[in-house]
Scaffold this motif. Structure first.
Motif, PDB file in Angstrom:
ATOM      1  N   GLY A 270       0.788  -1.219   0.000  1.00 40.01           N
ATOM      2  CA  GLY A 270       0.000   0.000   0.000  1.00 40.01           C
ATOM      3  C   GLY A 270       0.822   1.271   0.000  1.00 40.01           C
ATOM      4  N   GLY A 271       2.161   1.136   0.098  1.00 46.85           N
ATOM      5  CA  GLY A 271       3.022   2.311   0.160  1.00 46.85           C
ATOM      6  C   GLY A 271       3.508   2.746  -1.209  1.00 46.85           C
ATOM      7  N   GLU A 272       4.276   3.839  -1.241  1.00 48.19           N
ATOM      8  CA  GLU A 272       4.765   4.400  -2.495  1.00 48.19           C
ATOM      9  C   GLU A 272       6.234   4.084  -2.766  1.00 48.19           C
ATOM     10  OE1 GLU A 272       4.891   8.641  -2.669  1.00 48.19           O
ATOM     11  OE2 GLU A 272       5.757   8.874  -0.673  1.00 48.19           O
ATOM     12  N   ARG A 273       6.878   3.344  -1.869  1.00 43.90           N
ATOM     13  CA  ARG A 273       8.303   3.045  -2.030  1.00 43.90           C
ATOM     14  C   ARG A 273       8.472   1.852  -2.974  1.00 43.90           C
ATOM     15  NH1 ARG A 273      11.318   5.182   2.660  1.00 43.90           N
ATOM     16  NH2 ARG A 273       9.876   6.342   3.969  1.00 43.90           N
ATOM     17  N   ASN A 274       8.185   2.109  -4.241  1.00 40.04           N
ATOM     18  CA  ASN A 274       8.208   1.063  -5.262  1.00 40.04           C
ATOM     19  C   ASN A 274       9.132   1.509  -6.386  1.00 40.04           C
ATOM     20  OD1 ASN A 274       5.964   0.264  -3.677  1.00 40.04           O
ATOM     21  ND2 ASN A 274       4.562   1.320  -5.062  1.00 40.04           N
ATOM     22  N   HIS A 342      -1.824   2.316 -15.643  1.00 43.20           N
ATOM     23  CA  HIS A 342      -2.825   1.289 -15.951  1.00 43.20           C
ATOM     24  C   HIS A 342      -2.636   0.021 -15.126  1.00 43.20           C
ATOM     25  CE1 HIS A 342       0.642   0.347 -18.489  1.00 43.20           C
ATOM     26  NE2 HIS A 342       0.204  -0.904 -18.540  1.00 43.20           N
ATOM     27  N   LEU A 343      -1.531  -0.107 -14.408  1.00 42.60           N
ATOM     28  CA  LEU A 343      -1.299  -1.277 -13.555  1.00 42.60           C
ATOM     29  C   LEU A 343      -1.569  -0.912 -12.100  1.00 42.60           C
ATOM     30  CD1 LEU A 343       1.992  -2.739 -15.112  1.00 42.60           C
ATOM     31  CD2 LEU A 343      -0.383  -3.407 -15.586  1.00 42.60           C
ATOM     32  N   GLU A 344      -2.275  -1.807 -11.392  1.00 36.05           N
ATOM     33  CA  GLU A 344      -2.673  -1.472 -10.026  1.00 36.05           C
ATOM     34  C   GLU A 344      -1.564  -1.669  -9.004  1.00 36.05           C
ATOM     35  OE1 GLU A 344      -5.891  -3.839  -8.621  1.00 36.05           O
ATOM     36  OE2 GLU A 344      -4.663  -5.621  -8.285  1.00 36.05           O
ATOM     37  N   GLY A 345      -0.498  -2.396  -9.375  1.00 32.98           N
ATOM     38  CA  GLY A 345       0.574  -2.673  -8.432  1.00 32.98           C
ATOM     39  C   GLY A 345       0.293  -3.925  -7.617  1.00 32.98           C
ATOM     40  N   HIS A 346       1.359  -4.516  -7.081  1.00 33.28           N
ATOM     41  CA  HIS A 346       1.237  -5.743  -6.297  1.00 33.28           C
ATOM     42  C   HIS A 346       0.317  -5.508  -5.095  1.00 33.28           C
ATOM     43  CE1 HIS A 346       2.419  -9.589  -4.594  1.00 33.28           C
ATOM     44  NE2 HIS A 346       2.679  -8.981  -3.455  1.00 33.28           N
ATOM     45  N   ARG A 347      -0.785  -6.269  -5.053  1.00 32.61           N
ATOM     46  CA  ARG A 347      -1.783  -6.127  -3.977  1.00 32.61           C
ATOM     47  C   ARG A 347      -2.236  -4.680  -3.826  1.00 32.61           C
ATOM     48  NH1 ARG A 347       0.556  -9.268   1.170  1.00 32.61           N
ATOM     49  NH2 ARG A 347      -1.364  -8.369   2.059  1.00 32.61           N
ATOM     50  N   GLY A 348      -2.357  -3.998  -4.970  1.00 36.14           N
ATOM     51  CA  GLY A 348      -2.853  -2.629  -4.964  1.00 36.14           C
ATOM     52  C   GLY A 348      -1.842  -1.586  -4.573  1.00 36.14           C
ATOM     53  N   GLY A 530      11.974  12.095   2.593  1.00 36.11           N
ATOM     54  CA  GLY A 530      11.231  12.631   1.458  1.00 36.11           C
ATOM     55  C   GLY A 530      10.140  11.731   0.946  1.00 36.11           C
ATOM     56  N   LEU A 531       9.892  10.598   1.628  1.00 33.89           N
ATOM     57  CA  LEU A 531       8.855   9.662   1.201  1.00 33.89           C
ATOM     58  C   LEU A 531       7.917   9.373   2.369  1.00 33.89           C
ATOM     59  CD1 LEU A 531      11.202   7.224  -0.724  1.00 33.89           C
ATOM     60  CD2 LEU A 531       9.528   8.746  -1.787  1.00 33.89           C
ATOM     61  N   ARG A 532       6.674   9.035   2.020  1.00 32.36           N
ATOM     62  CA  ARG A 532       5.685   8.726   3.052  1.00 32.36           C
ATOM     63  C   ARG A 532       5.782   7.259   3.462  1.00 32.36           C
ATOM     64  NH1 ARG A 532       2.719  11.426  -0.799  1.00 32.36           N
ATOM     65  NH2 ARG A 532       1.787   9.451  -1.466  1.00 32.36           N
ATOM     66  N   GLY A 533       5.346   6.984   4.691  1.00 29.30           N
ATOM     67  CA  GLY A 533       5.190   5.611   5.124  1.00 29.30           C
ATOM     68  C   GLY A 533       6.433   5.001   5.742  1.00 29.30           C
ATOM     69  N   GLU A 534       6.219   3.830   6.328  1.00 29.20           N
ATOM     70  CA  GLU A 534       7.300   3.095   6.960  1.00 29.20           C
ATOM     71  C   GLU A 534       7.852   2.050   5.994  1.00 29.20           C
ATOM     72  OE1 GLU A 534       5.546   1.378  10.408  1.00 29.20           O
ATOM     73  OE2 GLU A 534       5.380   3.272  11.493  1.00 29.20           O
ATOM     74  N   GLU A 535       8.904   1.389   6.431  1.00 27.42           N
ATOM     75  CA  GLU A 535       9.452   0.294   5.647  1.00 27.42           C
ATOM     76  C   GLU A 535       9.835  -0.835   6.591  1.00 27.42           C
ATOM     77  OE1 GLU A 535      12.895   1.758   3.640  1.00 27.42           O
ATOM     78  OE2 GLU A 535      14.111   1.780   5.447  1.00 27.42           O
ATOM     79  N   GLY A 536      10.179  -1.982   5.994  1.00 27.68           N
ATOM     80  CA  GLY A 536      10.581  -3.117   6.810  1.00 27.68           C
ATOM     81  C   GLY A 536      12.058  -3.054   7.165  1.00 27.68           C
ATOM     82  N   THR A 537      12.520  -4.096   7.808  1.00 34.11           N
ATOM     83  CA  THR A 537      13.948  -4.203   8.080  1.00 34.11           C
ATOM     84  C   THR A 537      14.674  -4.518   6.779  1.00 34.11           C
ATOM     85  OG1 THR A 537      13.702  -6.541   8.643  1.00 34.11           O
ATOM     86  CG2 THR A 537      13.615  -4.936  10.452  1.00 34.11           C
ATOM     87  N   PHE A 538      15.910  -4.047   6.692  1.00 39.16           N
ATOM     88  CA  PHE A 538      16.674  -4.166   5.452  1.00 39.16           C
ATOM     89  C   PHE A 538      17.616  -5.353   5.584  1.00 39.16           C
ATOM     90  CE2 PHE A 538      18.916  -2.200   1.792  1.00 39.16           C
ATOM     91  CZ  PHE A 538      17.795  -1.827   1.071  1.00 39.16           C
TER      92      PHE A 538
END
Length: 610
Positions: A270-274, A342-348, A530-538
């Protein structure tokens, strides 16, 4: 959609397999992701960065897929044919056991080479009914195509690419897709092959005998390649799987190594870090060279060095640096980023991006990663040439003049440039390794100038990179935020792994960024990127953490953290970029960065254990 044939029935997330439920096959020019349900969800042809043919991992409806599975209720298991990149998906039903053998024969690198994806279906016990549906969607699902028949083959034609499907079973079709239902008894087998067709590569069938030859040749290729490995340690299976994965991420025609073979798999659902990772990051590829050299694979290191000489032109001595941070697999420098609406992205998880605007960033650390890999190549592979050395001198001279400017840093933040400590550290590495190389080989260099710059950087880090309040080295000068990239300080031989300042930093990193052996890169709330949302462990940071603890003498803790980290791999030993709070793989998959760090951590931990 064909009557009675529904692709992952349901809505929302249920239409998507988790990222980790996939295996990887490839031919050293492109790859395919095969789900545990037998569906090819990702395939670009003929190369890593070509537009997708199958992309249902990014849009279950519009992306396209190649489905092949039983028509009855079944449980599945997936594994690699031992010591190869041949993938086998097994289906266990009430009436029998069947399996799909997926592989891509490794051909040459000429324009007229056949790019072939082979799927062989075998019934090994009882009887099993199967169904297949081949539904390509060219140009990331945006380019129309037609299907026509030719000598019993289905020819899928689009404006930019033509594919031919050959099958040993009869199939039905409409004007876009082909499908078939068939039942196998014990010992029966059927073959499906998908070929790229061009002016010099004509459609050709793949009968059983040819599929058998191609299978055996592919197995032989991978086993012969892996036989060069020198690793005989405790984690041989995981290390060799990582090596085989890194090899799959190499582009044979040029020697390039991609960061990952996918685009836009989200770092958080659901995030934008793609992001699109199907390119050559100088840093990632240089670290890959280090990992492969560790295991004895010198040919890949030599091929990457050739890539640098042939395809990467130094662009002058301006403030932006003589190198870009990334290049196309053919060495191109223009990688414009655009969104595929036109693509919804993985799981939206939109947006889906192709290209990468980070290509224009300044990341000073790449010079340290690259020159360190050149130093190791000279040490463990072949002595570098005079042309190589001239380029090294150009890079080091530039670093001496520009190491103290702010940059975007290793994590490619989009929140503005800063005086990142890791960037300073790797500038020190660049100069220090070049000095070592010059002294070892007696090569010409302005050693006085280089030593002065190296020592100035060292004092700057010790003075401005240390926080007395945090009792730790910090992410950027004048800040108080921690950064897992600093785990490279002892790994890069900048600081003794038992230096009191470093041990204090290691304790602070453990307290702030480590969760059950998993390591976060940094806290984006404390250090906005500069990006919204959290991320997982790297995941690469988690393996760096293991190695840092090994070097600090905390071997028991390191081994426990390493063993824990191995439990987060998928069923095949593959890792994406990140791991979520619930243990799911997130981000592009599989990621070279993670697998090369696993190799290094395993090597050093095994040596410490004796």
């Amino acid at each position: 959609m064909v009557e009675g044939f529904e692709h992952r029935a349901g809505d929302g997330a249920s239409r998507y397999l988790p990222v980790a439920e996939h295996g990887l096959i490839g031919d050293l020019q492109s790859v395919a992701l095969v789900g545990t349900d037998g569906t090819i969800d990702w395939y670009c042809c003929p190369s890593f960065d070509s537009p997708s043919v199958f992309a249902s991992i990014l849009d279950a409806d519009r992306g396209g897929s190649f489905e092949l599975a039983t028509t009855t209720r079944a449980t599945t298991k997936q594994f690699y044919f031992p010591d190869t990149n041949v993938l086998i998906t097994r289906f266990f039903t009430d009436d029998g056991v069947g399996e799909v053998q997926d592989f891509m024969p490794v051909a040459g690198s000429g324009e007229c080479e056949r790019h072939r994806l082979i799927r062989r279906v075998v019934c090994v016990r009882g009887s099993v009914p199967f169904r297949t549906r081949v539904a390509p969607r060219f140009g990331y699902g945006a380019e129309p195509h037609v299907l026509r028949l030719h000598d019993g083959m289905a020819i899928f034609e689009s404006a930019s690419l033509t594919l031919a499907l050959t099958s040993t079973v009869p199939f039905e079709h409409d004007d876009r897709d082909a499908w078939a239902d068939f039942k196998l008894a014990e010992g029966d087998a059927e073959v499906f092959a998908l070929d790229r067709i061009s002016d010099c590569v004509l459609p050709r069938g793949c009968p059983h005998a040819e599929a058998d030859r191609e299978f055996n040749a592919t197995v032989k290729f991978w086993r012969r390649w892996l036989s060069s490995s020198r690793y005989r340690g405790r984690w041989r299976e995981m290390v060799h799987r990582s090596a085989l994965t890194l090899k799959l991420l190499t582009y044979a025609p040029t020697g390039a190594i991609v960061a990952a073979p996918t685009t836009s798999l989200p770092e958080r659902i659901g995030g934008e870090r793609n992001w699109d990772y199907r390119y050559v990051w100088v840093r990632d590829a240089a670290f890959c060279v280090y990992a492969l050299l560790r295991l004895g694979f010198t040919d890949e290191a030599e091929a990457f060095m050739d890539f640098l000489i042939k395809y990467v032109s130094l662009r002058g001595d301006g403030a932006d640096g003589p190198l870009q941070i990334m290049y196309g697999i053919d060495g191109r420098t223009d990688l414009p980023e655009r969104v595929l609406d036109h693509l919804e992205g993985h799981r939206g998880s939109a947006p889906v991006r192709v290209g990468n605007d980070a290509v224009g960033q300044l990341q000073l650390d790449i010079y340290g990663a690259l020159i360190d890999s050149i130093y190791l190549y000279d040490k463990w592979g072949q002595p570098i040439s005079s042309d190589h050395w001239d380029q090294v001198c150009t890079l080091v001279d530039w670093v001496c003049d520009h190491w103290d400017q702010p940059d975007e840093g290793i994590w490619e933040t989009r929140g503005g440039r800063r005086d990142f400590l890791y960037s300073r550290l790797m500038c020190w590495v660049a100069i220090e390794r070049a000095i070592r190389l010059a002294n070892h080989r007696g090569l010409p260099a302005d050693l006085r100038r280089w030593r002065q710059a190296r020592d100035t950087i060292y004092r700057r880090i010790m003075d401005r990179g240390w926080s007395a309040e945090r009792r730790a080295f910090v992410q950027y000068e004048g800040g108080g935020v921690l950064d897992a990239a600093l785990l490279m300080m002892p790994l890069g031989k900048f600081v003794s792994p038992t230096d009191p300042k470093w041990l204090s930093t290691l304790d602070a990193l453990t307290a702030d960024l480590v969760s059950d052996s998993l390591v976060y890169r940094y806290d984006p709330q404390a250090s906005p990127d500069g990006l919204r949302g959290e991320e997982g462990t790297f995941s690469i940071c988690s393996f760096w953490y293991v190695e840092a603890m090994v070097r600090a003498g905390r071997v028991d803790e390191a081994r426990l953290a390493f063993e824990k980290m191995l439990t987060y791999a998928n069923h095949l030993g593959l890792y994406a970029e990140e791991i979520s709070r619930t243990g799911e793989q997130q981000g592009n998959f599989p990621q070279a960065f993670t697998h090369l760090a696993l190799i290094s951590a395993a090597f050093n931990l095994d040596r410490a254990l004796g």
